[in-house]
Write an enzyme that holds these catalytic residues in place. Structure first.
Site: not given
Ligand code: C5P
Length: 395
Positions: A206, A304
């Site tokens: 990204n 996550d």
């Molecule tokens: O779920 P989303 O990607 O929108 O959430 C963003 C937050 O979650 C950010 O703080 C990102 O660093 C963290 N994140 C994470 N692991 C993932 C996806 C997102 O720690 N697999």
């Protein structure tokens, strides 16, 4: 970031050429700089060069006291901080023993502002027991020692004793006047973009540059925290003086975070983590089949990381980022609750990614604070202040 008046002392050493760039960088940050040089330093860089770069009179042993007889006292009274870079073994020895037999050592002895030194010398001179004794004494006296770095030296030898680069010194210097809001805390961060391999030469990633995560690591270090950074792909230099663990994919980042998270007080998840990895990753480079049939890429969900850390029995204070393209605040509020974190930082994904500036809203259970649009380092300082405030409130 507040701007200061910096007195830059230059002693004899080939690293003086880096000090030219240092003056330029400090002025670019908005500081004013006055230069004082030892006699030996003038052999490595002329006072005229430093005068042109700093825009101020350069003080030397020959000129300091002919002006008003009190420059050796006055200059440190006018300065917010006195940095000697390069600091030779000889100058460091004099300061460690309170000697005052030239302009730089007299300025140090009579100073009324914090002093930092950036040693620069041959590796054997650096590890000479007398020099190491002097360094320990300087630190015990409250003097900040920046570096030295290790590597190849102008004399042809290799080892410790290289002066830090100008950019590193310009990055570290503001730590001296930053309030120590996170003193004694251990902060773990993720930053940058993850990369999910499709085959040996292609992948899914990204647009995150890592700037915000690096700025937060710097702001946490400046606030006195011990900082550990788990970095994906960064398009900016990693922060100076911080332990950096590199992680390629989201799963590698997850493992690295879980290894480091014990004993952390704060976890700031800034990385743009891929939600999916390629389940059918090819060991060989994918080829066109000649019939126009595209390959099928199967995706599987990544862990996550933030939610996993927030669920740990002794979870640190967790901070998440919500980079959204629309309904920013609404999505961010929901994300904070879903991930179970006390603080989430909301921003507009498209305008923030890769840019030097940011406009963020900090969302906790008790408040929503919209920060003004600022540079990422100023924004990072504001986030650190909010984390410190919430930590204080929680104890
Ligand atoms: O779920 P989303 O990607 O929108 O959430 C963003 C937050 O979650 C950010 O703080 C990102 O660093 C963290 N994140 C994470 N692991 C993932 C996806 C997102 O720690 N697999």
């Amino acid at each position: 970031m507040p701007t200061k008046h910096i007195l830059l002392g230059i002693s004899g050493g080939i690293a003086a050429y880096k000090s030219c760039e240092l003056v330029r960088l400090l002025r670019k940050q908005g500081h004013t700089v006055s230069v004082a040089m030892s006699r030996a330093a003038a052999g490595f860089g002329s006072p005229q060069t430093f005068q042109a770069l700093s825009g101020h009179t350069v003080w030397t042993d020959d000129t300091a006291d002919s002006a008003d007889g009190m420059a050796h006292i006055r200059l440190s009274r006018e300065a917010d901080v006195f940095l000697i870079a390069p600091a030779s073994a000889n100058t460091l020895a004099k300061i460690a023993h309170g000697m005052a037999d030239n302009l730089l050592s007299t300025l140090a002895a009579a100073r009324a502002c914090p002093l930092a030194v950036a040693p620069a010398m041959n590796v054997e001179m650096w590890r000479n027991p007398a020099n190491l004794r002097n360094i320990a004494q300087l630190q015990a006296d409250g003097i900040t020692v920046f570096g030295p770095a290790s590597g190849s030296q102008a004399c042809g030898e290799t080892g410790e004793g290289r002066m830090l680069e100008a950019a590193e010194l310009a990055e570290l210097l503001p730590d001296l006047w930053t309030p120590k809001l996170l003193a004694g805390k251990r902060v773990l961060l993720t930053a940058g973009a993850t990369f999910e391999a499709i085959d040996p030469v292609r992948g899914i990633t990204n647009l995150s540059s890592g700037r915000m995560g690096v700025a937060l690591a710097q702001a946490s270090r400046a606030a006195g925290a011990e900082v550990v950074l788990v970095a994906g792909q960064l398009q900016v230099a990693p922060p100076t003086g911080i332990a950096v663990h590199h992680a390629h994919s989201a799963r590698e980042m997850h493992e690295a975070v879980m290894r480091e998270v014990d004993n952390c007080d704060v976890f700031i998840s800034v990385a743009a983590v891929a939600d999916y990895h390629v389940a059918n990753r090819s060991a060989e480079k994918l080829k066109k089949d000649g019939n126009g049939t595209p390959p099928v890429i199967e995706l599987a969900e990544n862990p996550d990381i933030l939610a996993a850390v927030a669920r740990l029995p002794n979870a640190p204070f967790c901070v998440g980022f919500a980079a959204e393209s629309h309904n920013v605040l609404e999505h961010a509020r929901a994300k904070r609750l879903r991930k179970g974190v006390p603080l989430i930082v909301a921003n507009h994904a498209v305008s923030a990614m890769g840019s030097g500036n940011n406009q963020l809203t900090l969302i906790s259970d008790s408040a929503e604070t919209a920060l003004p649009e600022m540079g990422k380092r100023d924004t990072a300082d504001a986030i650190v202040a909010e984390i410190a405030r919430l930590l204080e409130k929680a104890t």
